[in-house]
Design an enzyme around this catalytic site. Structure first.
Site, PDB file in Angstrom:
ATOM      1  N   ARG A 182      -0.279  -3.102 -15.291  1.00 39.50           N
ATOM      2  CA  ARG A 182      -1.116  -2.158 -14.545  1.00 39.50           C
ATOM      3  C   ARG A 182      -0.731  -0.738 -14.931  1.00 39.50           C
ATOM      4  NH1 ARG A 182      -0.799  -1.946  -8.089  1.00 39.50           N
ATOM      5  NH2 ARG A 182       1.183  -0.898  -8.468  1.00 39.50           N
ATOM      6  N   ARG A 236       3.998  -3.819 -12.360  1.00 36.71           N
ATOM      7  CA  ARG A 236       3.850  -2.469 -11.789  1.00 36.71           C
ATOM      8  C   ARG A 236       4.658  -1.511 -12.664  1.00 36.71           C
ATOM      9  NH1 ARG A 236       4.471  -5.398  -6.459  1.00 36.71           N
ATOM     10  NH2 ARG A 236       2.717  -4.781  -5.131  1.00 36.71           N
ATOM     11  N   ARG A 270      -0.896   0.895   5.744  1.00 36.62           N
ATOM     12  CA  ARG A 270      -0.073  -0.290   5.478  1.00 36.62           C
ATOM     13  C   ARG A 270       1.399  -0.082   5.817  1.00 36.62           C
ATOM     14  NH1 ARG A 270      -0.359  -0.802  -1.107  1.00 36.62           N
ATOM     15  NH2 ARG A 270       1.671  -1.804  -1.044  1.00 36.62           N
ATOM     16  N   HIS A 285       6.818  -1.597   1.931  1.00 31.36           N
ATOM     17  CA  HIS A 285       7.726  -2.013   0.858  1.00 31.36           C
ATOM     18  C   HIS A 285       8.957  -2.746   1.371  1.00 31.36           C
ATOM     19  CE1 HIS A 285       5.174   0.606  -1.617  1.00 31.36           C
ATOM     20  NE2 HIS A 285       5.362  -0.401  -2.436  1.00 31.36           N
ATOM     21  N   CYS A 324      -3.146 -10.452  -6.619  1.00 27.82           N
ATOM     22  CA  CYS A 324      -1.749 -10.072  -6.878  1.00 27.82           C
ATOM     23  C   CYS A 324      -1.137  -9.324  -5.706  1.00 27.82           C
ATOM     24  CB  CYS A 324      -1.632  -9.245  -8.154  1.00 27.82           C
ATOM     25  SG  CYS A 324      -2.514  -7.675  -8.065  1.00 27.82           S
ATOM     26  N   ASN A 361      -2.996  -5.877  -0.556  1.00 29.95           N
ATOM     27  CA  ASN A 361      -2.261  -4.925   0.302  1.00 29.95           C
ATOM     28  C   ASN A 361      -3.139  -3.710   0.585  1.00 29.95           C
ATOM     29  OD1 ASN A 361      -0.223  -6.697  -0.299  1.00 29.95           O
ATOM     30  ND2 ASN A 361       0.733  -5.369  -1.813  1.00 29.95           N
ATOM     31  N   ASP A 362      -3.713  -3.149  -0.469  1.00 30.87           N
ATOM     32  CA  ASP A 362      -4.571  -1.985  -0.263  1.00 30.87           C
ATOM     33  C   ASP A 362      -5.946  -2.387   0.243  1.00 30.87           C
ATOM     34  OD1 ASP A 362      -3.169   0.459  -0.706  1.00 30.87           O
ATOM     35  OD2 ASP A 362      -2.877  -0.191  -2.767  1.00 30.87           O
ATOM     36  N   GLU A 386      -9.198  -3.107  -4.853  1.00 33.19           N
ATOM     37  CA  GLU A 386      -8.355  -2.723  -3.713  1.00 33.19           C
ATOM     38  C   GLU A 386      -9.139  -1.917  -2.689  1.00 33.19           C
ATOM     39  OE1 GLU A 386      -4.136  -1.985  -5.019  1.00 33.19           O
ATOM     40  OE2 GLU A 386      -5.185  -0.795  -6.514  1.00 33.19           O
TER      41      GLU A 386
HETATM   42  C1  PEP Z   1      -2.004  -4.216  -3.630  1.00 30.89           C
HETATM   43  O1  PEP Z   1      -2.429  -3.168  -3.153  1.00 30.89           O
HETATM   44  O2  PEP Z   1      -2.226  -5.339  -3.138  1.00 30.89           O
HETATM   45  C2  PEP Z   1      -1.171  -4.183  -4.835  1.00 30.89           C
HETATM   46  C3  PEP Z   1      -0.808  -5.291  -5.439  1.00 30.89           C
HETATM   47  O3  PEP Z   1      -0.742  -2.956  -5.258  1.00 30.89           O
HETATM   48  P1  PEP Z   1       0.495  -2.151  -4.598  1.00 30.89           P
HETATM   49  O4  PEP Z   1       1.111  -3.037  -3.553  1.00 30.89           O
HETATM   50  O5  PEP Z   1       1.406  -1.825  -5.716  1.00 30.89           O
HETATM   51  O6  PEP Z   1      -0.219  -0.975  -4.031  1.00 30.89           O
HETATM   52 MG    MG Z   2      -2.335  -1.356  -4.360  1.00 33.05          MG
END
Ligand code: PEP
Ligand code: MG
Length: 563
Positions: A328, A292, A451, A193, A488, A440-441, A417
């Site tokens: 979401r 989100r 991550r 983050h 996304c 990301n996931d 994801e």
């Molecule tokens: C992701 O995992 O790419 C995503 C957009 O969700 P978050 O980053 O909120 O887990």
């Molecule tokens: Mg995610």
């Protein structure tokens, strides 16, 4: 200027932009002075006690001076913290511990501050909320008494590049971009983050820059390239001049997103805080590709009421009247624990009950959320799409779509994801109306790399050919069902990666609003056929580094735009 040739340290670029400025190191955090550390026999106790009073005055003056430079709430907060530093009870208690227990001043201050914090906690309410400020004052006093730099972001006369081992997301959220021109961390991962916030706030950043702390002298001039992921210590004057000239160029976006030959690629915004929705619309976003909703649930003992949720969702829908908003449902668990949802202790929370999986134990939370979304959608003009996080199976997708339909939410989709969902995208999209890839996931679960963990940051990149193959598989499954696929995750905000994603078959990209103009500029200079060729090059590469380097070399527009 440095007499040494420039040293280049390579990390992972997480937020684009080139900046040349002096580096300032984030001071090490203050640690607790050892319990029972006492003054040596024969020491002057009076003098030691007086140092506490002097330190209190020093810290108060520093905080009041910072308050004078700040504005609004920040100024009020700093003045209040200054008052804590000057609190005679705190000073008297610490002095007493020096005179009676013969503790060294820093230990005496530590214990006195703990005692004040305990009293505040016992009173509760607004007092309990000041505990953090007491700890801040305590650390500042200990820093003065032990002759160390004050904790927190250093004050400086001129803007600088902040260099640290790692930075907490909360700290990045409050950095002043006029003062902190870029951030560089030796640890950290690209989808943590901290990195997401740096990008959202437009602060260029490089993480996992191993060796940066050792390579720096005080006030060394550094050139940070947040796109290339490099930090040059002691750059040449020509490099500095080029970086400054590029920084002076400002790009804007007013849509629509498209390739050079006119193929449409919707460019959407990621929104976390409803208060930021209007700014995303003002930045030209064609809609919201990821809203989100966790913001409404985090840091709470109980789930928000339906009415509270309706108010928050309406704020985003109204900023995008007539445009698409993909909302979401709650993505709780793992790095976003929520007290009203947490089940038994999990050894591997990232592999546990998170995302859509929390619905099994708490169906009411999804029901209430869908009620709130459909209520808000009915009174606003946005085109509302709903999607579920962390879908892993066809059944989960079908159940979610059915739940949405019961709430008259007819455009229901899934986030891809998890590798299983990418591989099963065809059957999943036989039920769901669209897919949005959360890179990301998807990276985390494909590469088995946390991550948030700097030690595996080199694995945590969407350029991994295995990840790109899963994106391709998702798009192939979606094409067979005639369904759109967006991205996304953070990968969508990288202009070079955006071209590859379009070439793989992705039809919309959702990102922090600040990235829209750069992504639009690169897509607008690249034909769809070129995007497909770039995708082929990336898929065929043996490694993430190779994929990235090959694509960048084949896209000279990146260099021209300084990206
Ligand atoms: C992701 O995992 O790419 C995503 C957009 O969700 P978050 O980053 O909120 O887990
Ligand atoms: Mg995610």
């Amino acid at each position: 200027m440095s007499a040494h040739p420039p040293t280049v340290i390579t990390g992972i670029g997480v937020s684009p932009g080139r900046v040349a400025a002096p580096a300032v190191r984030m001071p090490d955090p203050i640690t607790e002075p050892p319990a029972g550390r006492r003054l040596p026999p024969g020491a002057d106790h009076e003098a030691a006690a007086q140092r506490i009073a002097a330190a209190s005055e020093h810290v108060r003056a520093d905080l009041d001076a910072a308050a004078e430079r700040a504005q609004g709430d920040a100024a009020d907060l700093l003045h209040t913290t200054a008052a804590i530093a000057a609190d005679p009870t705190l000073v008297a208690d610490a002095v007493e511990r020096v005179m009676t227990d013969h503790l060294v001043p820093e230990r005496a201050v530590w214990e006195a501050a703990d005692a004040v914090a305990e009293q505040f906690l016992a009173i509760g309410g607004l007092f309990a909320e000041r505990i953090r400020d007491i700890a801040d004052v305590r650390d500042r006093l200990v820093a003065v008494l032990t002759d160390r730099p004050a904790p927190g972001v250093p004050e400086g006369d001129e803007p600088f590049v902040l260099v640290a081992l790692d930075l907490a997301p909360a700290l990045v959220a409050t950095l002043d971009p006029e003062r902190v021109l870029a951030i560089v961390t030796a640890a950290g991962g690209p989808t943590a983050h901290t990195a997401i916030l740096a990008r959202a706030r437009g602060i260029p950043g490089v993480v996992a820059a191993r060796g940066i702390l050792e390579a720096l002298d005080d006030d060394a001039l550094v050139l940070v390239d947040g796109a290339a992921g490099t930090v040059t210590v002691g750059p040449d004057p020509e490099q500095v001049a080029a970086a400054r000239a590029l920084a002076a160029q400002v790009r804007t976006f007013s849509g629509p997103g498209q390739t050079a030959d006119g193929r449409r690629v919707e460019l959407l915004a990621n929104v976390g805080d409803p208060g930021a929705a209007q700014a995303a619309a003002d930045a030209g976003a064609e809609g919201v590709g990821l809203f989100r909703t966790e913001f409404a649930f985090l840091d709470r003992e109980e789930a928000p009421t339906i009415e509270e949720q309706v108010r928050a969702y309406r704020q985003v829908f109204s900023a995008f009247a007539g445009r698409k908003v993909v909302i979401r449902t709650l993505d709780a668990g793992a790095d976003k624990p929520m007290p009203f949802l947490s089940g038994d202790d999990e050894v591997n929370p990232a592999l546990g009950v998170r995302g859509l999986r929390t619905v099994v134990g708490h169906p009411d939370i999804l029901e209430d959320q869908l009620t709130a979304i459909s209520t808000a959608a009915a009174v606003e003009q946005a085109e509302v799409w709903v999607m579920a996080p962390m879908v892993s199976t066809v059944d989960e997708a079908a159940d979610f779509v059915a739940a949405c339909a019961r709430h008259r939410l007819t455009t229901a989709g899934v986030m891809i994801e998890v590798p299983s969902a990418a591989l099963m995208s065809g059957p999943i999209l036989a039920h769901a109306a669209f897919a949005s890839i959360g890179t990301n996931d998807l990276v985390q679960y494909t590469m088995a790399a946390d991550r948030l963990l700097g030690a595996v940051a080199h694995l945590s990149v969407a350029w991994q050919p295995a990840v790109l193959q899963l994106v391709a598989a998702t798009c192939a499954g979606a094409a067979a069902q005639g369904r759109p696929v967006g991205v996304c995750g953070e990968a969508a905000a990288s202009p070079a990666m955006a071209a590859v994603l379009v070439g793989l078959g992705v039809t919309s990209l959702s990102m922090t609003p600040r990235a829209l103009a750069d992504v639009a500029a690169v897509l607008g200079a690249t034909t769809y056929d070129e995007c497909r060729r770039l995708a082929g090059l990336a898929l065929a590469a043996p490694s993430a580094e190779d994929a990235r380097a090959t694509v960048r070399a084949a896209l000279p527009v990146l260099e021209e735009l300084g990206l």
